[in-house]
Scaffold this active site. Structure first.
Site, PDB file in Angstrom:
ATOM      1  N   ARG A 113      60.151 -14.299  16.579  1.00 49.79           N
ATOM      2  CA  ARG A 113      60.537 -14.614  15.005  1.00 49.79           C
ATOM      3  C   ARG A 113      60.996 -13.536  14.369  1.00 49.79           C
ATOM      4  O   ARG A 113      61.786 -13.523  13.617  1.00 49.79           O
ATOM      5  CB  ARG A 113      59.023 -15.036  14.520  1.00 49.79           C
ATOM      6  CG  ARG A 113      59.277 -15.465  13.042  1.00 49.79           C
ATOM      7  CD  ARG A 113      57.729 -15.999  12.445  1.00 49.79           C
ATOM      8  NE  ARG A 113      57.543 -17.280  12.971  1.00 49.79           N
ATOM      9  CZ  ARG A 113      57.699 -18.422  12.275  1.00 49.79           C
ATOM     10  NH1 ARG A 113      58.657 -18.432  11.330  1.00 49.79           N
ATOM     11  NH2 ARG A 113      57.203 -19.654  12.591  1.00 49.79           N
ATOM     12  N   HIS A 128      58.600 -24.203  10.261  1.00 45.16           N
ATOM     13  CA  HIS A 128      57.381 -23.939   9.541  1.00 45.16           C
ATOM     14  C   HIS A 128      56.799 -22.571   9.674  1.00 45.16           C
ATOM     15  O   HIS A 128      57.232 -21.748  10.652  1.00 45.16           O
ATOM     16  CB  HIS A 128      56.252 -24.929  10.037  1.00 45.16           C
ATOM     17  CG  HIS A 128      55.169 -24.948   9.028  1.00 45.16           C
ATOM     18  ND1 HIS A 128      53.916 -24.065   9.114  1.00 45.16           N
ATOM     19  CD2 HIS A 128      54.805 -26.001   8.187  1.00 45.16           C
ATOM     20  CE1 HIS A 128      53.309 -24.358   8.001  1.00 45.16           C
ATOM     21  NE2 HIS A 128      53.461 -25.518   7.507  1.00 45.16           N
ATOM     22  N   TYR A 129      56.083 -21.779   8.861  1.00 40.13           N
ATOM     23  CA  TYR A 129      55.790 -20.491   8.909  1.00 40.13           C
ATOM     24  C   TYR A 129      54.688 -20.394   9.789  1.00 40.13           C
ATOM     25  O   TYR A 129      54.424 -19.287  10.237  1.00 40.13           O
ATOM     26  CB  TYR A 129      55.417 -19.967   7.654  1.00 40.13           C
ATOM     27  CG  TYR A 129      54.079 -20.474   6.891  1.00 40.13           C
ATOM     28  CD1 TYR A 129      52.656 -20.063   7.480  1.00 40.13           C
ATOM     29  CD2 TYR A 129      54.155 -21.646   6.200  1.00 40.13           C
ATOM     30  CE1 TYR A 129      51.708 -20.875   6.709  1.00 40.13           C
ATOM     31  CE2 TYR A 129      52.785 -22.243   5.574  1.00 40.13           C
ATOM     32  CZ  TYR A 129      51.535 -21.867   5.948  1.00 40.13           C
ATOM     33  OH  TYR A 129      50.398 -22.303   5.601  1.00 40.13           O
ATOM     34  N   ARG A 130      54.210 -21.259  10.619  1.00 42.19           N
ATOM     35  CA  ARG A 130      53.097 -21.202  11.495  1.00 42.19           C
ATOM     36  C   ARG A 130      53.557 -21.106  12.804  1.00 42.19           C
ATOM     37  O   ARG A 130      54.700 -21.406  13.164  1.00 42.19           O
ATOM     38  CB  ARG A 130      52.013 -22.324  11.393  1.00 42.19           C
ATOM     39  CG  ARG A 130      51.380 -22.445  10.080  1.00 42.19           C
ATOM     40  CD  ARG A 130      50.145 -23.432  10.181  1.00 42.19           C
ATOM     41  NE  ARG A 130      49.345 -23.302   8.974  1.00 42.19           N
ATOM     42  CZ  ARG A 130      48.827 -24.448   8.163  1.00 42.19           C
ATOM     43  NH1 ARG A 130      49.197 -25.668   8.597  1.00 42.19           N
ATOM     44  NH2 ARG A 130      48.123 -24.166   7.142  1.00 42.19           N
TER      45      ARG A 130
END
Length: 181
Positions: A113, A128-130
């Site tokens: 990331r 998604h941010y997860r």
């Protein structure tokens, strides 16, 4: 194929090193699984061209492993840019998962990331941010149930597609042995 919000995107990057401010992405691969971890799609596996200067700046570990795997030669021969790799990867993902639905899945995915945020922001924004980070589960199992660790051995090829396939297999193993679901 209809895009499904429950599908999971698995990604792995190979880089010239561990520092996004200095090092670069040299390979990207993606797989999509359904929520039961069955592989339903394989994205493009792309060696990303980098200059000889970038490749020469790699440390000994990266020179050795990426040299032995043939990745350095593939990177030199590649005409693919980071932007082209992003476009091809997103075109693949759109068939399976709507933008913003899937967490980023893989092993030590925080590192991937960081590099996506630096060099492939549009692709990073697709997730998604997860995160679903298999290495987190591995670290917990190592501490809470060390005997379980003996049942799964990774090849550690440091090739993006094989690494993702192993990450999925590893999570399937933990699901059956630790979570028992």
């Amino acid at each position: 194929m209809t895009a499904d919000v429950n599908n999971l995107i698995w990604i792995d990057l190979e880089m010239t090193g561990l520092e996004p401010d200095v090092d670069r992405i040299i390979e990207i691969a993606t797989l999509v699984t359904d929520q039961e971890l069955n592989i339903i799609g394989q994205g493009p596996v792309i060696a990303i061209h980098q200059s000889d200067d970038v490749l020469a700046a790699m440390d000994d570990w990266n020179q050795k492993h990426h040299g032995e795997s043939g990745l350095i030669d593939r990177v030199r021969a590649s005409q693919e840019t980071e932007a082209q790799a992003v476009a091809k990867t997103i075109a693949f993902l759109e068939q399976y998962v709507p933008k913003g639905a899937s967490p980023m899945c893989g092993n030590s995915i925080g590192q991937d990331r960081r590099f996506l945020n630096r060099y492939m922001r549009e692709l990073e924004d697709y997730f998604h941010y997860r995160n679903v980070d298999v290495s987190t589960i591995k670290e917990l199992v190592k501490r809470w149930s060390p005997e379980t660790m003996a049942g799964f051995k990774k090849q550690n090829t440091h090739q993006a597609l094989q690494d993702i396939q192993e990450s999925i297999a590893e999570l399937q193993y933990y699901r059956s042995k630790v979570f028992k679901i």
